[in-house]
Design a protein around this motif. Structure first.
Motif, PDB file in Angstrom:
ATOM      1  N   PRO A  29      16.573  14.156  27.993  1.00 32.16           N
ATOM      2  CA  PRO A  29      17.468  13.550  27.004  1.00 32.16           C
ATOM      3  C   PRO A  29      18.657  12.832  27.617  1.00 32.16           C
ATOM      4  CG  PRO A  29      17.886  15.897  27.134  1.00 32.16           C
ATOM      5  CD  PRO A  29      16.695  15.631  28.008  1.00 32.16           C
ATOM      6  N   LEU A  30      18.836  12.928  28.929  1.00 31.27           N
ATOM      7  CA  LEU A  30      19.988  12.296  29.578  1.00 31.27           C
ATOM      8  C   LEU A  30      19.623  10.979  30.259  1.00 31.27           C
ATOM      9  CD1 LEU A  30      21.673  15.471  31.135  1.00 31.27           C
ATOM     10  CD2 LEU A  30      22.218  14.324  28.973  1.00 31.27           C
ATOM     11  N   GLU A  31      18.398  10.548  30.138  1.00 29.79           N
ATOM     12  CA  GLU A  31      17.983   9.296  30.782  1.00 29.79           C
ATOM     13  C   GLU A  31      18.583   8.099  30.056  1.00 29.79           C
ATOM     14  OE1 GLU A  31      13.972   7.003  32.315  1.00 29.79           O
ATOM     15  OE2 GLU A  31      13.835   8.400  30.636  1.00 29.79           O
ATOM     16  N   ALA A  32      19.170   7.165  30.809  1.00 26.92           N
ATOM     17  CA  ALA A  32      19.718   5.940  30.236  1.00 26.92           C
ATOM     18  C   ALA A  32      18.576   5.057  29.742  1.00 26.92           C
ATOM     19  CB  ALA A  32      20.541   5.202  31.281  1.00 26.92           C
ATOM     20  N   THR A  33      18.772   4.441  28.593  1.00 27.21           N
ATOM     21  CA  THR A  33      17.696   3.635  28.011  1.00 27.21           C
ATOM     22  C   THR A  33      18.117   2.229  27.604  1.00 27.21           C
ATOM     23  OG1 THR A  33      18.188   4.564  25.817  1.00 27.21           O
ATOM     24  CG2 THR A  33      16.473   5.665  27.130  1.00 27.21           C
ATOM     25  N   SER A  34      19.432   1.956  27.580  1.00 21.04           N
ATOM     26  CA  SER A  34      19.873   0.645  27.084  1.00 21.04           C
ATOM     27  C   SER A  34      19.665  -0.477  28.088  1.00 21.04           C
ATOM     28  CB  SER A  34      21.356   0.700  26.694  1.00 21.04           C
ATOM     29  OG  SER A  34      22.187   0.756  27.851  1.00 21.04           O
ATOM     30  N   GLY A  35      19.637  -0.133  29.377  1.00 18.51           N
ATOM     31  CA  GLY A  35      19.543  -1.155  30.406  1.00 18.51           C
ATOM     32  C   GLY A  35      20.842  -1.888  30.648  1.00 18.51           C
ATOM     33  N   VAL A 107      39.747   6.450  22.263  1.00 13.50           N
ATOM     34  CA  VAL A 107      38.777   7.350  22.872  1.00 13.50           C
ATOM     35  C   VAL A 107      37.873   7.990  21.824  1.00 13.50           C
ATOM     36  CG1 VAL A 107      40.210   7.858  24.881  1.00 13.50           C
ATOM     37  CG2 VAL A 107      40.364   9.313  22.862  1.00 13.50           C
ATOM     38  N   LEU A 108      36.677   8.289  22.272  1.00 10.33           N
ATOM     39  CA  LEU A 108      35.673   8.962  21.457  1.00 10.33           C
ATOM     40  C   LEU A 108      35.726  10.436  21.829  1.00 10.33           C
ATOM     41  CD1 LEU A 108      33.407   7.936  19.501  1.00 10.33           C
ATOM     42  CD2 LEU A 108      31.876   7.973  21.498  1.00 10.33           C
ATOM     43  N   PRO A 109      36.079  11.323  20.901  1.00  5.52           N
ATOM     44  CA  PRO A 109      36.233  12.738  21.276  1.00  5.52           C
ATOM     45  C   PRO A 109      34.931  13.365  21.737  1.00  5.52           C
ATOM     46  CG  PRO A 109      36.328  12.476  18.890  1.00  5.52           C
ATOM     47  CD  PRO A 109      36.360  11.093  19.471  1.00  5.52           C
ATOM     48  N   ALA A 110      35.065  14.402  22.536  1.00  9.67           N
ATOM     49  CA  ALA A 110      33.893  15.113  23.054  1.00  9.67           C
ATOM     50  C   ALA A 110      33.108  15.770  21.939  1.00  9.67           C
ATOM     51  CB  ALA A 110      34.327  16.152  24.082  1.00  9.67           C
ATOM     52  N   GLU A 111      33.723  15.933  20.767  1.00 10.58           N
ATOM     53  CA  GLU A 111      33.034  16.523  19.613  1.00 10.58           C
ATOM     54  C   GLU A 111      31.767  15.763  19.256  1.00 10.58           C
ATOM     55  OE1 GLU A 111      34.152  19.302  18.240  1.00 10.58           O
ATOM     56  OE2 GLU A 111      36.067  19.369  19.310  1.00 10.58           O
ATOM     57  N   THR A 112      31.665  14.506  19.670  1.00 12.02           N
ATOM     58  CA  THR A 112      30.500  13.684  19.325  1.00 12.02           C
ATOM     59  C   THR A 112      29.311  13.919  20.249  1.00 12.02           C
ATOM     60  OG1 THR A 112      31.284  11.841  20.706  1.00 12.02           O
ATOM     61  CG2 THR A 112      32.020  11.880  18.402  1.00 12.02           C
ATOM     62  N   LEU A 113      29.475  14.741  21.289  1.00 10.36           N
ATOM     63  CA  LEU A 113      28.376  15.008  22.225  1.00 10.36           C
ATOM     64  C   LEU A 113      27.389  16.011  21.638  1.00 10.36           C
ATOM     65  CD1 LEU A 113      30.433  15.281  25.541  1.00 10.36           C
ATOM     66  CD2 LEU A 113      28.990  13.359  24.814  1.00 10.36           C
ATOM     67  N   THR A 326      26.485   3.079  23.720  1.00 10.76           N
ATOM     68  CA  THR A 326      27.279   4.269  23.433  1.00 10.76           C
ATOM     69  C   THR A 326      26.471   5.530  23.687  1.00 10.76           C
ATOM     70  OG1 THR A 326      28.677   3.140  21.814  1.00 10.76           O
ATOM     71  CG2 THR A 326      28.528   5.528  21.628  1.00 10.76           C
ATOM     72  N   ALA A 327      25.194   5.496  23.344  1.00  8.74           N
ATOM     73  CA  ALA A 327      24.330   6.641  23.617  1.00  8.74           C
ATOM     74  C   ALA A 327      24.240   6.903  25.116  1.00  8.74           C
ATOM     75  CB  ALA A 327      22.936   6.407  23.044  1.00  8.74           C
ATOM     76  N   ASP A 328      24.166   5.841  25.914  1.00  2.68           N
ATOM     77  CA  ASP A 328      24.132   6.005  27.373  1.00  2.68           C
ATOM     78  C   ASP A 328      25.460   6.528  27.903  1.00  2.68           C
ATOM     79  OD1 ASP A 328      21.527   5.229  27.551  1.00  2.68           O
ATOM     80  OD2 ASP A 328      21.914   3.258  28.444  1.00  2.68           O
TER      81      ASP A 328
END
Length: 447
Positions: A29-35, A107-113, A326-328
């Motif tokens: 689930p941690l693999e970057a996909t956006s390129g 900033v995007l809070p860590a709560e979104t992880l 953002t997902a990456d």
């Protein structure tokens, strides 16, 4: 003469194999996909380690993380980058800066992880609280330390006729001993925390006030609470600074030192006491790096704590970008600031092993591997417990750090304290001006 290697060969090989192993793309689930590129920025510390960590992520997770080091006044530079909506996705930040960035909406809070529940469960409660603002955990653990624990040069201390039983128990006793050491022929008994970095002179004042049992501003209302009473912590601190400066025991050049010069100065062996980072025990006890290797300890906690909590997080920015990017950003932050694809806090573990940077994660701090690493940095076996006691007792300046104006007040504090020393300033007027500045900042931000 080489230092002892930590751990067994088998453990090292096992750790390396785990760190560099990789789950298949289908289950990772941690693999970057956006390129697309993810921009990561930090201050100047062990940049070779950072580059190596980033390369490992990019190689293992098909990432395109671009890392660069920022030199200069880091908080100001990063704030300008955030305001300008520059290419910036992940950055280092001290708690005081993080609060300001959060108030700016940057900033995007860590709560979104996705793994936030596991992350919080593994965090030391005091750090989780220090890094939480308006109900949101702001970032993930980079490091935690005690800045301002009192490193002590045992060679010079014992040569002057002192031993552990004579260790000062509070700041006033420390200053008394500085003059006693000078009377015994020690030219420069102390190197105070007065260097020129943004965390130098100002943090030196903050830590002494906190260690003496007082606050600078109320933790909830952020109203100023320093008094001009001669028995107050702020007054006592400035009185000791004035006496020390006027005694000519501290060279004026200390005000121009950067942190590297400050560390080198103490490692030279010229000084007996100096408020430094707790992790620099390894620096001062390292043969070839320090003139007092094997003879540097820290003062134990007896009547008061020493120093203040110095810590940093990895923050994610909220700049406009495609959702896939953002997902990456979240994937990289999770991997770098918590667990990698193998389930290990590999970056945090590496910081502990390579640089003795403490972590906010209990699983790292409670590890026997960590215990062995800390002991390796100590001059004497008994110092391990002293390190833990000092660390556990260290205060956090909530009143002036968990507030939007923190960095503004810090810049003001640097300036006013420098002028106080150079111009033989008035103590009451200086404290009054500090309180007025806090009140003005509260008015500015409607607090």
């Amino acid at each position: 003469m080489k230092r002892r290697e930590f751990g067994t060969l088998a453990a090292a090989v096992g750790l390396a194999a785990t760190r560099f192993g990789r789950a298949s793309a289908a289950t990772d689930p941690l693999e970057a996909t956006s390129g697309k590129t993810v921009y990561f920025r930090g201050w100047q510390f062990a940049t070779d380690v950072v580059q190596s960590n980033v390369k490992r992520y990019n190689d293992a997770e098909h990432g395109k993380v671009n890392y660069a080091t920022i030199t200069g006044d880091y908080p100001s530079i990063m704030e300008q980058s955030l305001i300008a909506k520059a290419d910036l996705d992940v950055l280092y930040a001290n708690p005081s800066s993080a609060v300001r960035y959060s108030e700016g909406g940057w900033v995007l809070p860590a709560e979104t992880l996705p793994a936030i529940a596991d992350i919080k469960a593994d965090m030391l409660p005091t750090l989780a609280e220090a890094w939480t603002y308006k109900g949101n955990l702001l970032g993930l653990s980079y490091f935690v330390s005690t800045r301002g624990c009192i490193h002590t040069n045992l060679l010079a201390y014992e040569k002057a006729g002192f031993s552990d039983k004579d260790f000062p128990k509070d700041w006033d006793a420390l200053y008394d001993q500085v003059y006693a050491l000078h009377a015994k022929g020690v030219a420069t008994p102390i190197l105070p925390h007065w260097f020129s970095e943004y965390f130098g002179l100002s943090w030196g004042f903050v830590m002494e006030v906190l260690d003496r049992g007082n606050k600078i501003a109320d933790p909830e209302t952020h109203k100023p609470v320093m008094t001009t009473d001669a028995n107050g912590a702020a007054y006592k601190t400035l009185a000791q600074w004035k006496k020390l400066w006027n005694s000519k025991l501290v060279p004026q050049e200390v005000l121009t030192y950067n942190e590297a010069a400050y560390i080198d100065a103490y490692a030279s062996g010229r000084y007996v006491f100096s408020p430094q980072q707790i992790y620099d025990l390894q620096t001062f006890n390292k043969p070839g790096r320090s003139q007092i290797a094997g003879h540097s300890t820290i003062l134990p906690v007896v009547d008061q704590p020493w120093g203040l909590i110095d810590s940093a997080m990895y923050l994610m920015t909220s700049r406009t970008r495609p959702e896939a990017v953002t997902a990456d950003v979240k994937k990289f932050t999770s991997w770098y600031g918590y667990k990698d694809n193998t389930g290990q806090i590999a970056v945090g573990e590496r910081w502990m092993q390579d640089n003795m940077l403490f972590s906010a994660y209990k699983s790292i701090m409670d590890s026997p591997v960590t215990e062995a690493r800390i002991k390796q940095a100590c001059a004497r076996p008994a110092d391990y417990e002293v390190v833990l006691d000092v660390y556990k007792a260290t205060p956090f300046p909530t009143g002036i750090w968990r507030v939007v104006w923190s960095e503004e007040f810090n810049s003001y504090l640097r300036d006013v304290l420098s002028k106080f020393l150079l111009n033989d300033g008035d103590i009451v007027k200086t404290i009054t001006a500090m309180n007025d500045q806090i009140s003005s900042l509260n008015d500015k931000y409607g607090l």
